[in-house]
Scaffold this motif. Structure first.
Motif, PDB file in Angstrom:
ATOM      1  N   THR A  30      81.803  91.686 -26.838  1.00 40.70           N
ATOM      2  CA  THR A  30      82.993  91.036 -27.394  1.00 40.70           C
ATOM      3  C   THR A  30      82.865  89.522 -27.308  1.00 40.70           C
ATOM      4  O   THR A  30      82.338  88.984 -26.337  1.00 40.70           O
ATOM      5  CB  THR A  30      84.248  91.532 -26.667  1.00 40.70           C
ATOM      6  N   LYS A  31      83.367  88.847 -28.355  1.00 43.99           N
ATOM      7  CA  LYS A  31      83.335  87.380 -28.421  1.00 43.99           C
ATOM      8  C   LYS A  31      84.759  86.857 -28.576  1.00 43.99           C
ATOM      9  O   LYS A  31      85.517  87.350 -29.413  1.00 43.99           O
ATOM     10  CB  LYS A  31      82.477  86.910 -29.598  1.00 43.99           C
ATOM     11  N   TRP A  33      86.812  83.280 -29.136  1.00 47.97           N
ATOM     12  CA  TRP A  33      86.509  81.938 -29.590  1.00 47.97           C
ATOM     13  C   TRP A  33      87.541  80.916 -29.120  1.00 47.97           C
ATOM     14  O   TRP A  33      88.518  81.242 -28.468  1.00 47.97           O
ATOM     15  CB  TRP A  33      86.328  81.936 -31.103  1.00 47.97           C
ATOM     16  N   ASP A  47      82.277  94.936 -28.730  1.00 48.65           N
ATOM     17  CA  ASP A  47      81.925  94.236 -29.971  1.00 48.65           C
ATOM     18  C   ASP A  47      83.137  93.773 -30.765  1.00 48.65           C
ATOM     19  O   ASP A  47      83.114  93.785 -32.001  1.00 48.65           O
ATOM     20  CB  ASP A  47      81.015  95.114 -30.835  1.00 48.65           C
ATOM     21  N   CYS A  48      84.193  93.383 -30.079  1.00 50.51           N
ATOM     22  CA  CYS A  48      85.357  92.800 -30.758  1.00 50.51           C
ATOM     23  C   CYS A  48      85.123  91.310 -30.999  1.00 50.51           C
ATOM     24  O   CYS A  48      84.319  90.675 -30.322  1.00 50.51           O
ATOM     25  CB  CYS A  48      86.616  92.990 -29.914  1.00 50.51           C
ATOM     26  N   VAL A  49      85.870  90.771 -31.963  1.00 47.43           N
ATOM     27  CA  VAL A  49      85.851  89.329 -32.229  1.00 47.43           C
ATOM     28  C   VAL A  49      87.291  88.828 -32.226  1.00 47.43           C
ATOM     29  O   VAL A  49      88.109  89.295 -33.032  1.00 47.43           O
ATOM     30  CB  VAL A  49      85.182  89.006 -33.580  1.00 47.43           C
ATOM     31  N   ILE A  50      87.584  87.903 -31.335  1.00 47.29           N
ATOM     32  CA  ILE A  50      88.909  87.299 -31.243  1.00 47.29           C
ATOM     33  C   ILE A  50      88.756  85.849 -31.702  1.00 47.29           C
ATOM     34  O   ILE A  50      88.111  85.034 -31.040  1.00 47.29           O
ATOM     35  CB  ILE A  50      89.464  87.360 -29.803  1.00 47.29           C
ATOM     36  N   GLY A  51      89.347  85.523 -32.845  1.00 44.42           N
ATOM     37  CA  GLY A  51      89.116  84.241 -33.486  1.00 44.42           C
ATOM     38  C   GLY A  51      89.835  83.086 -32.823  1.00 44.42           C
ATOM     39  O   GLY A  51      90.660  83.251 -31.916  1.00 44.42           O
ATOM     40  N   ASN A  65      84.960  97.232 -32.010  1.00 47.52           N
ATOM     41  CA  ASN A  65      84.698  96.613 -33.327  1.00 47.52           C
ATOM     42  C   ASN A  65      85.971  96.113 -34.013  1.00 47.52           C
ATOM     43  O   ASN A  65      86.084  96.151 -35.236  1.00 47.52           O
ATOM     44  CB  ASN A  65      83.972  97.594 -34.247  1.00 47.52           C
ATOM     45  N   LYS A  67      88.494  93.107 -35.157  1.00 49.68           N
ATOM     46  CA  LYS A  67      88.483  91.677 -35.453  1.00 49.68           C
ATOM     47  C   LYS A  67      89.918  91.169 -35.552  1.00 49.68           C
ATOM     48  O   LYS A  67      90.699  91.656 -36.372  1.00 49.68           O
ATOM     49  CB  LYS A  67      87.763  91.394 -36.774  1.00 49.68           C
ATOM     50  N   GLN A  69      91.397  87.740 -36.542  1.00 43.66           N
ATOM     51  CA  GLN A  69      90.943  86.487 -37.115  1.00 43.66           C
ATOM     52  C   GLN A  69      91.761  85.303 -36.593  1.00 43.66           C
ATOM     53  O   GLN A  69      92.739  85.467 -35.872  1.00 43.66           O
ATOM     54  CB  GLN A  69      91.033  86.555 -38.638  1.00 43.66           C
ATOM     55  N   PHE A  85      91.108  95.416 -38.546  1.00 42.34           N
ATOM     56  CA  PHE A  85      91.001  94.018 -38.949  1.00 42.34           C
ATOM     57  C   PHE A  85      92.397  93.419 -38.993  1.00 42.34           C
ATOM     58  O   PHE A  85      93.292  93.960 -39.658  1.00 42.34           O
ATOM     59  CB  PHE A  85      90.353  93.923 -40.332  1.00 42.34           C
TER      60      PHE A  85
END
Length: 211
Positions: A30-31, A33, A47-51, A65, A67, A69, A85
Motif C-alpha cells: 500500500t502507498k 501519498w 496494494d491500496c493507493v491513498i492519494g 487494490n 484506490k 484518489q 475506486f
C-alpha cells in the motif's frame, strides 16, 4: 501527535507529510501519498493507493487494490470491497442529520450523534466529486458518474448519474456501458462477457477475456 508509519516499513510506503496513525493496520504494497490522513483503527488491504490529501476515517475498512484518489474523503464507518475506486474529491458521508450544534446550541461532540456508513461492493467506482450520502450501499462493479449524488442503494453493475442519482444503464467489469442484445441480455463490448437482467437485477452469464 500520533506515531506515523515510516516510509517502506513492512513494504508500506508513506510519503513525507502524510499522517498515518500508528493504530491503523496497513497491508504490504500500500502507498499513502503527501498530505493524506489515515486515522486510528483504519484497516487497509494490500496494494491500496491513498492519494494526496485523501482522508480515511477511524475504523474504515478497505479491501485489497483500493484506490482513493486525491482529496477523496472516506468517513467512518465506511466499508469498501476489493478493487474499489474513489475518484478525486469524492465524498462518502457518515451523518444522516448533520448539525454543528445540539438543539440547545451546544457544540456537538462524538457522543451526540451516531455515525452511519457507506458500503461499496467489489470493483465499484465512485466518480470525481460524487457524493454518497450514508447510509447507502453501492453494489458490486457499479459505476457512479462524476458529480452524482447517491441517496439510494445502487444495484450491482448499475450506471447511475445525476442529482439525485438514477440508473441510466448497466456496466460490466470493464466499466464500459453494456450493449443490449434483446430479451434482457447484454454484452460487454470490450470483453465479450454476457449478462442477463431479470426484475431489475443484472447477473453475469459468462465472463470472457482478460480484465
Amino acid at each position: 501527535m500520533t506515531d506515523s508509519v515510516e516510509p517502506h516499513r513492512n513494504d508500506v510506503f508513506v510519503a513525507p507529510g502524510a499522517d498515518v496513525d500508528g493504530r491503523a493496520t496497513i497491508q504490504p504494497g500500500t502507498k499513502i501519498w503527501h498530505l493524506a490522513q489515515v486515522r486510528e483503527n483504519a484497516r487497509l488491504g494490500r496494494d491500496c493507493v491513498i492519494g494526496r490529501g485523501a482522508y480515511v476515517g477511524p475504523g474504515v475498512r478497505l479491501g485489497d487494490n483500493v484506490k482513493v484518489q486525491n482529496y477523496g474523503l472516506v468517513y467512518e464507518p465506511a466499508v469498501l470491497g476489493d478493487g474499489v475506486f474513489v475518484g478525486p474529491a469524492a465524498v462518502l458521508t457518515n451523518d444522516e442529520y448533520p448539525r454543528a450544534v445540539t438543539p440547545e446550541g451546544r457544540l456537538k461532540s462524538g457522543d451526540d450523534w451516531t455515525a452511519v456508513g457507506v458500503t461499496v461492493g467489489e470493483g465499484a467506482a465512485i466518480g470525481a466529486r460524487a457524493v454518497c450520502v450514508a447510509p447507502v450501499t453501492v453494489g458490486r462493479w457499479a459505476l457512479v458518474a462524476a458529480g452524482a449524488v447517491v441517496t439510494k442503494d445502487v444495484p450491482d453493475f448499475a450506471f447511475v448519474v445525476g442529482v439525485p442519482a438514477r440508473r441510466v444503464g448497466w456496466v460490466g467489469r470493464a466499466g464500459e456501458p453494456l450493449a443490449a442484445k434483446g430479451d434482457g441480455r447484454f454484452v460487454c463490448p470490450r470483453t465479450g462477457s454476457e449478462y442477463r437482467e431479470l426484475a431489475g437485477v443484472l447477473t453475469e452469464v459468462g465472463v470472457r477475456g482478460n480484465l
